[in-house]
Each structure stands twice: as C-alpha cells, then as structure tokens.
Scaffold this active site. Structure first.
Site, PDB file in Angstrom:
ATOM      1  N   GLU A 152      11.960  -5.538   5.481  1.00  0.00           N
ATOM      2  CA  GLU A 152      10.696  -5.477   5.051  1.00  0.00           C
ATOM      3  C   GLU A 152      10.312  -5.817   3.900  1.00  0.00           C
ATOM      4  OE1 GLU A 152      10.742  -0.885   5.442  1.00  0.00           O
ATOM      5  OE2 GLU A 152       8.307  -0.871   5.560  1.00  0.00           O
ATOM      6  N   GLU A 246       5.885   5.978  10.132  1.00  0.00           N
ATOM      7  CA  GLU A 246       6.270   5.912   8.492  1.00  0.00           C
ATOM      8  C   GLU A 246       4.960   7.535   8.128  1.00  0.00           C
ATOM      9  OE1 GLU A 246       9.656   4.555   5.394  1.00  0.00           O
ATOM     10  OE2 GLU A 246       7.844   3.198   5.787  1.00  0.00           O
TER      11      GLU A 246
HETATM   12  C1  LER Z   1      10.579   1.833   3.444  1.00  0.00           C
HETATM   13  O1  LER Z   1      10.958   1.923   4.370  1.00  0.00           O
HETATM   14  C2  LER Z   1       9.091   2.224   2.870  1.00  0.00           C
HETATM   15  O2  LER Z   1       8.234   1.813   3.348  1.00  0.00           O
HETATM   16  C3  LER Z   1       9.396   2.916   1.355  1.00  0.00           C
HETATM   17  O3  LER Z   1       7.459   2.164   0.836  1.00  0.00           O
HETATM   18  C4  LER Z   1       9.685   3.897   0.976  1.00  0.00           C
HETATM   19  O4  LER Z   1       9.772   4.032  -0.080  1.00  0.00           O
HETATM   20 MN    MN Z   2       8.437   0.819   5.282  1.00  0.00          MN
END
Ligand code: LER
Ligand code: MN
Length: 268
Positions: A152, A246
């Site tokens: 990511e 999220e």
């Molecule tokens: C993790 O998935 C993310 O996007 C981060 O910004 C979380 O701290």
């Molecule tokens: Mn994220």
C-alpha cells in the site's frame, strides 16, 4: 460487476481505535452484517495472541469473511519497519509479518503492508533495497501460504518511500512474485497522484484491493473526492475485488459505516 464490501474492524485483543470500528467485536460484527457488508478487514494489534478460533467462528456465523489483515501497528505502535537502518529491527519486523501471514493463511485473507514500510533514514537506495529484501522474504512466505501481500503506497506525511501507485508497481515488478499485489487508498492518492483515475488505470494489472475514504478520512460523501469517477474507472478496468472502508468514526462508527456503504452502492 460485483465488488466485495469490507470495513476495518479491530480484532478482539486490539485495544486501539482503528480507522473503522473499535470496541465490542461481537456487536461490531453483527452491525456490519446488518448494514450489508460482505466482509471485514481485521486490524490486529498482536498476531501472537489474536484469538483465531473465536474470530473465525464469529465472522463465519454471519456469513462474512475476512478480506485482509492490517499490520500497521507493527510500526506505529511497536516501531518495527522494513526500512529501519538496523538489521535487527528489520528482522523483527519480518518475523512479525510472517506471523501475520500465518494468521491470514488460517483465515484465507490477504496481508497489508502499509505503515510497516516505515521511513528510511540514510540513502533512498539503501531504503529501497532494505524494503525490497524484507518484502521478498514475506512474498515467499505468502506464496507458500497461498495468500497475497498487498503493498500500500502511503502519503508523504506517513512514509517517505512508495508514496504513489507507480512506485508500488515498480517494486512489485522488481520482486516478481505472484503473491505480491497493490492496494490503492483514495485518501493517499488524493494527496500524491496527479490524477486518481489515471493512476488506477496504469496500475490495473497489479491492483487487488482498495481502501476508500474521503479527502478528510471520513466516509465517502463527507469530503471532495469524486467517487463516481473512481467507481467508473473500476468498472472500465473490470475490477472485481474488495473495496474496504478505512474511515474515521465520525459522527460515530456505525453512522460512518452506514454512510460509507450506502454512498458507494448508489454508484455501482
Ligand atoms: C493504512 O491502510 C493507511 O492507509 C494508513 O494511512 C493508516 O495509518
Ligand atoms: Mn489505507
């Protein structure tokens, strides 16, 4: 076109409020199911003591599945990262992620590598090479386990390496493991990419998972990201994976979870 809808939820042993649902695991699982979600993304604080059997039972009781496991606390709470200048710290980070991979194998879920990339301190080249060799080892373990590692890209304020999708794709290509895929997060893309739709189009062959939140990290519809356009691109490239929310628990975690799925389902 069918997406799997998921949302971040703290595992029972986790004592930290995630960008999602925290607190009572049982209650959270039933509320998520009632809201029409297909799965949950587990935010796991301790991969050594996470109550696997309990989680498996409670998730499957509602016909939900675990889409992925979030590992961010490895860095943000425990200070372990793949770009640390210390070989001992990198070793501990890999050991911990391998433990997450074993849990993921049991849950048939994928494992997210976001914050664990950390912040390199010396040269970019050393940072990149350290990150690559740690990821190589995790990818081999993921191949054995039959799960994916989801790399990511994070915005510059959270990490100083792999901030955009194209950097993620470059690293994935260098490593060349079928177990290593890309996770694209709208919040980070909104800060780092010239064009979110173009970045998604270019990364499409590696894209296996999405994090959705608006420009202010709240549920879609609370900020200024154009989700209609993003969903349009996902349809255009034939994306049929997970969209996981999220999001900040604002005004409260269940209202945010409801708004998130309702806003996006309207666009699908
Ligand atoms: C993790 O998935 C993310 O996007 C981060 O910004 C979380 O701290
Ligand atoms: Mn994220």
């Amino acid at each position: 076109m069918s997406f799997t809808f998921s949302i971040v939820i703290a595992s029972p042993e986790t004592d930290v409020q995630p960008l999602g649902l925290g607190g009572d695991f049982d209650e959270n699982i039933s509320r998520i199911y009632e809201l029409g979600y297909d799965g949950v993304e587990l935010f796991v604080e301790d991969p050594y003591s996470m109550p696997l059997k309990e989680v498996k039972e409670k998730v499957s009781k509602h016909g939900l599945r675990v889409t992925a496991i979030g590992t961010g606390l490895t860095y943000t709470k425990f200070g372990l990262s793949f770009t640390s200048p210390s070989p001992e710290i990198r070793e501990k980070a890999v050991d911990r992620i391998i433990r997450y991979i074993r849990l993921a194998e049991e849950l048939e879920a994928d494992v997210i590598i976001g914050s664990v990339k950390g912040r390199f301190e010396g040269s970019y080249r050393d940072g990149w090479n350290n990150l690559r060799s740690c990821l190589e080892r995790c990818s081999r373990e993921a191949e054995r386990a039959g799960i994916h590692i989801l790399l990511e890209p994070l915005n510059r304020y959270e990490s100083n390496i792999v901030n955009r999708l194209d950097e993620g794709v470059k690293l994935i290509r260098e490593i060349g493991s079928g177990a290593l895929k890309l996770l694209a997060d709208t919040f980070h893309m909104n800060i780092e990419e010239r064009s979110i739709p173009e970045a998604i189009r270019k990364a499409r062959h590696h894209l296996a998972y999405l994090h959705f939140s608006d420009s202010n990290r709240q549920a879609p519809g609370s900020g200024h990201i154009n989700f209609k356009e993003i969903v349009g691109v996902l349809k255009e490239i034939g994306y049929d994976g997970t969209i996981s929310f999220e999001i900040l628990p604002i005004p409260d975690q269940f209202s945010a979870a409801r708004q998130a799925i309702n806003q996006i389902k309207k666009l699908v």
